[in-house]
Motif scaffolding. Structure first.
Motif, PDB file in Angstrom:
ATOM      1  N   GLY A 182       0.834  -1.193   0.000  1.00 26.95           N
ATOM      2  CA  GLY A 182       0.000   0.000   0.000  1.00 26.95           C
ATOM      3  C   GLY A 182       0.869   1.244   0.000  1.00 26.95           C
ATOM      4  O   GLY A 182       2.095   1.164   0.081  1.00 26.95           O
ATOM      5  N   PRO A 183       0.247   2.397  -0.080  1.00 30.27           N
ATOM      6  CA  PRO A 183       1.013   3.641  -0.155  1.00 30.27           C
ATOM      7  C   PRO A 183       1.836   3.895   1.105  1.00 30.27           C
ATOM      8  O   PRO A 183       1.437   3.524   2.208  1.00 30.27           O
ATOM      9  CB  PRO A 183      -0.056   4.724  -0.324  1.00 30.27           C
ATOM     10  CG  PRO A 183      -1.346   4.099  -0.009  1.00 30.27           C
ATOM     11  CD  PRO A 183      -1.192   2.622  -0.098  1.00 30.27           C
ATOM     12  N   VAL A 184       2.997   4.521   0.915  1.00 34.37           N
ATOM     13  CA  VAL A 184       3.860   4.917   2.023  1.00 34.37           C
ATOM     14  C   VAL A 184       3.872   6.441   2.046  1.00 34.37           C
ATOM     15  O   VAL A 184       4.322   7.079   1.094  1.00 34.37           O
ATOM     16  CB  VAL A 184       5.298   4.372   1.858  1.00 34.37           C
ATOM     17  CG1 VAL A 184       6.189   4.873   2.993  1.00 34.37           C
ATOM     18  CG2 VAL A 184       5.296   2.860   1.794  1.00 34.37           C
ATOM     19  N   PHE A 185       3.359   7.014   3.122  1.00 36.47           N
ATOM     20  CA  PHE A 185       3.337   8.465   3.268  1.00 36.47           C
ATOM     21  C   PHE A 185       4.625   8.888   3.956  1.00 36.47           C
ATOM     22  O   PHE A 185       4.954   8.387   5.032  1.00 36.47           O
ATOM     23  CB  PHE A 185       2.118   8.905   4.078  1.00 36.47           C
ATOM     24  CG  PHE A 185       0.833   8.704   3.335  1.00 36.47           C
ATOM     25  CD1 PHE A 185       0.298   9.713   2.570  1.00 36.47           C
ATOM     26  CD2 PHE A 185       0.184   7.479   3.385  1.00 36.47           C
ATOM     27  CE1 PHE A 185      -0.882   9.521   1.857  1.00 36.47           C
ATOM     28  CE2 PHE A 185      -0.988   7.271   2.687  1.00 36.47           C
ATOM     29  CZ  PHE A 185      -1.527   8.289   1.919  1.00 36.47           C
ATOM     30  N   ILE A 186       5.332   9.811   3.327  1.00 33.08           N
ATOM     31  CA  ILE A 186       6.599  10.307   3.851  1.00 33.08           C
ATOM     32  C   ILE A 186       6.362  11.721   4.364  1.00 33.08           C
ATOM     33  O   ILE A 186       5.901  12.591   3.610  1.00 33.08           O
ATOM     34  CB  ILE A 186       7.698  10.273   2.764  1.00 33.08           C
ATOM     35  CG1 ILE A 186       7.827   8.844   2.228  1.00 33.08           C
ATOM     36  CG2 ILE A 186       9.013  10.791   3.310  1.00 33.08           C
ATOM     37  CD1 ILE A 186       8.587   8.724   0.943  1.00 33.08           C
ATOM     38  N   THR A 187       6.661  11.921   5.645  1.00 37.16           N
ATOM     39  CA  THR A 187       6.363  13.204   6.264  1.00 37.16           C
ATOM     40  C   THR A 187       7.595  14.092   6.340  1.00 37.16           C
ATOM     41  O   THR A 187       8.721  13.620   6.452  1.00 37.16           O
ATOM     42  CB  THR A 187       5.800  13.003   7.686  1.00 37.16           C
ATOM     43  OG1 THR A 187       6.775  12.343   8.493  1.00 37.16           O
ATOM     44  CG2 THR A 187       4.516  12.206   7.669  1.00 37.16           C
TER      45      THR A 187
END
Length: 83
Positions: free
Chosen positions: A23-28
């Motif tokens: 699934g998507p990986v959100f990078i902050t």
């Protein structure tokens, strides 16, 4: 869905790539979403406009989606003989 800080991403891109397969990986950046890492299959599906059944059901009007799957017997599938 996975969330990583930009520091975590820079230190272990392999971990981020493996997570993107699920699934998507959100990078902050400073605690706020800045980027999203997707698998190539997810990206292609996104740009093609192709919707999965899960996408359609997640829509606000998802209960109105018509879904009429073919009967298994119509596509040559026979029940297992367990006897």
């Amino acid at each position: 869905m996975t969330v990583m800080s930009s520091r975590e991403f820079n230190q272990d891109t392999g971990k981020a790539k493996r997570a993107a397969e699920n699934g998507p990986v959100f990078i902050t950046d400073r605690g706020r979403p800045g980027h999203v890492l997707l698998s190539i299959d997810d990206y292609r599906r996104l740009i093609s406009g192709e919707k999965t059944l899960a996408d359609l059901l997640a829509m606000p009007s998802g209960e109105d989606v018509e879904f009429d799957p073919p009967k298994l017997s119509d596509i040559g599938v026979k029940p297992a003989d367990l006897g």
